[in-house]
Motif scaffolding. Structure first.
Motif: not given
Ligand SMILES: NC(=O)c1ccc[n+]([C@@H]2O[C@H](COP(=O)([O-])OP(=O)(O)OC[C@H]3O[C@@H](n4cnc5c(N)ncnc54)[C@H](O)[C@@H]3O)[C@@H](O)[C@H]2O)c1
Ligand SMILES: C[N+](C)(C)CCCC=O
Length: 580
Positions: A360-373
């Motif tokens: 879950k952490g890896a997804l949160m770390a990569n895919f919020l705001t289409q990865g534009e973070v």
């Protein structure tokens, strides 16, 4: 309980907020039978509850919020205190001026170059944005200077009350602001609401600090003494990136205004819309007219702001190359500067981690705001023992991410900011394949079934395997939904590889071993570190980078240092002992 408690914005002042956060009015968002219409029914308006206590400054009695920024279709009043608003993807038109000066929306006095502003979900042009020139920039700075004289003389408690009111209005208008943000940025409405929650929490937090800003009293020999005054800097310039338009403006204006400064803010020309609403809200809340101004435009307008002799400080959020130019301009004017720049952050998953949380952490770390973070953990280092299990699970969940119309309730990934950026991200994936990486899922364009979304900028989130540290996809900031997985064997090895980057914005570790967790974050050369979570953002915690990711801090008490200066006063109680 399916509430996403680990999302950014779910924390406030040491406790977790209920999800979604309740506001002064009830907001219900429904999906229409047509599937793409989001409608918000709101109770509030004239009868909304006021939560201010104590004496209210006269300025709070100012006019109510000027008419709506956007002509949201089918906006109508149905009864006093009850408004029904609805807006669907592909229907918004922007008709009012997007510059804000001296407490009102204005057309820029000069400039004239027009930038097309897009709706990422549909590819439609929302408006043509006039970029401000030298005259408009000067008018905005002069307007801020005039307001600074009033605001900087108010007590911290007076500023606190106004800022709390601004926070309350944002909370009340959460749904409308989130909708604007989604339409202009392309991120899901689900996430945009979180951004707006972080925004009002930020203003609340700095409102709370405003009343306690103080200097020191220092006893000197013979009854003499000294004291320090914490004073504002003057007119601060904020320049923002397009990924968190409203939130970035709050992260800068919150501490700036709490310290008694005025601000001229320039958002990215890709996302000019929501920050003007923030300006209106500040005016409604009671700041002196001109305290928070918005000038619109790109690099040329930004340069005019940075070079203006009456600007005391520059706070910049954006890319490393632009950050360098900003720093050069600031150096020429001896202006303090805060740089919140890009990153290529490591996320380290040890084999003893709770696998479910790590995935879950890896997804949160990569895919919020289409990865534009900026702070995304895009280099996911996985201990070899669990590489296969972890990768399989990450790929499975990435493939399930619901992409599409960002205004739909169940969408979790919307559209990237614009066509050139989408092409750039696709270019990184192509290059990754050429350099030997394996696309484990996604990476291709996504074309929604809904005909009105056909020209939107969608892609499937991508997981790359077989990555090597020297590949471009592992070294450069992609700023899109692309995760690179890299195996490792030892703690020492992974730390060396994690730190082998010019960036130093963030980093994370998942492990059940408490000593190892603290040892690893202590060794990471990054300003924002996470243990057993990623991308949560409580406003109480300072945020900012090491190395090329910049310096200075936003959020937390630390930001006060970057928006104020100390004056020392030495007081003699005896006679002057002259050496002459
Ligand atoms: N560290 C953080 O907090 C943070 C947050 C969000 C985004 N970012 C970074 O921002 C980047 C993406 O944003 P972007 O594409 O908008 O960045 P960018 O550097 O292209 O632009 C940022 C802002 O600077 C303005 N600008 C451009 N050239 C300028 C110049 N010469 N003088 C003055 N202003 C100028 C732009 O108009 C825009 O408002 C990524 O690298 C991302 O990591 C960092
Ligand atoms: C709110 N986040 C997810 C921590 C992002 C902060 C701003 C970086 O782009």
């Amino acid at each position: 309980d399916a509430r996403p408690r680990s999302l950014p914005g779910c924390h406030q002042a040491g406790r977790r907020l209920p999800w979604p956060p309740t506001s002064g009015r009830e907001v219900l968002l429904k999906q229409s039978p047509q599937g793409s219409l989001a409608s918000a029914t709101s109770l509030g308006g004239a009868s909304r509850p006021r939560r201010l206590t104590g004496s209210i400054p006269p300025m709070l009695a100012q006019s109510r919020l000027p008419s709506l920024l956007l002509q949201l279709p089918r906006l109508r009043s149905v009864a006093p205190g009850l408004a029904t608003m609805s807006s669907a993807t592909g229907t918004l038109t922007v008709q009012q001026p997007l510059n804000y000066r001296a407490g009102a929306r204005v057309q820029p006095a000069d400039g004239g170059q027009l930038e097309e502003v897009f709706e990422p979900a549909t590819g439609r042009v929302l408006c043509k944005l006039p970029c401000s020139g030298e005259k408009e920039v000067d008018l905005a700075v002069q307007s801020a200077k005039a307001a600074f004289k009033i605001w900087s003389q108010m007590s911290g408690m007076e500023r606190c009350r106004v800022m709390l009111e601004a926070a309350r209005i944002i909370r009340e208008q959460r749904e409308e602001i989130a909708t604007m943000e989604t339409i202009n940025n392309g991120k899901s409405i689900f996430e945009a609401r979180v951004d707006i929650d972080i925004s009002w929490q930020c203003l609340e937090y700095y409102a709370g600090l405003a009343g306690s800003l103080a200097g020191e009293h220092i006893q000197l020999p013979g009854g003499s003494f000294g004291y320090t005054r914490r004073e504002p800097l003057g007119v601060c310039v904020g320049i923002g990136a397009w990924n968190y338009p409203f939130q970035i403006a709050c992260w800068k204006s919150g501490p700036a205004l709490a310290c008694g400064n005025a601000m001229v803010f320039k958002p990215s020309p890709f996302t000019p819309i929501s920050v003007v609403r923030l300006a209106e809200i500040f005016t409604e809340a009671g700041v002196p007219k001109g305290l928070f101004n918005v000038v619109q435009g790109g690099a040329a307008t930004g340069q005019l702001l940075c070079q203006h002799p009456d600007v005391a400080k520059i706070s910049f959020t954006g890319s490393v190359p632009t950050g360098m130019k900003i720093m050069e301009m600031a150096a020429k004017g001896i202006k303090p500067v805060t740089l919140e720049l890009g990153g290529k952050s490591p996320l380290i998953i040890f084999s003893d981690a709770d696998l479910e949380n790590a995935v879950k952490g890896a997804l949160m770390a990569n895919f919020l705001t289409q990865g534009e973070v900026c702070c995304n953990g895009t280099r996911v280092f996985v201990e070899r023992k669990i590489l296969d299990t972890f990768t399989k699970e990450v790929v499975k969940r990435t493939q399930k991410i619901k992409i599409g119309d960002p205004l739909l309730e169940d969408t979790r990934m919307g559209a990237l900011i614009n066509r050139p950026h989408l092409n750039r991200v696709q270019g990184f994936i192509k290059q990754a394949k050429e350099q030997g990486a394996e696309v484990l899922c996604g990476g291709d364009l996504y074309v929604p079934d809904d005909p009105k979304l056909k020209n939107g900028y969608y892609m499937r989130p991508c997981v790359l395997g077989n990555c090597k540290d020297d590949m471009t996809c592992v070294k450069e900031e992609i700023f899109g939904p692309v995760m690179a997985i890299l195996p490792f064997d030892t703690e020492e090895e992974v730390l060396e590889r994690a730190n082998a980057t010019k960036f130093g914005l963030a980093g994370g570790v998942f492990t059940r071993d408490i000593q190892k967790a603290h040892r690893v974050v202590a060794a990471l050369k990054a300003g924002m570190c996470f243990i057993n979570n990623y991308n949560v953002s409580p406003v109480e915690l300072p945020f900012g980078g090491y190395k090329s990711s910049g310096f200075g801090r936003e959020n937390g008490r630390a930001a006060i240092e970057y928006y104020s200066q100390l004056k020392t006063v030495c007081v003699e109680m005896g006679d002057v002992e002259s050496v002459f």
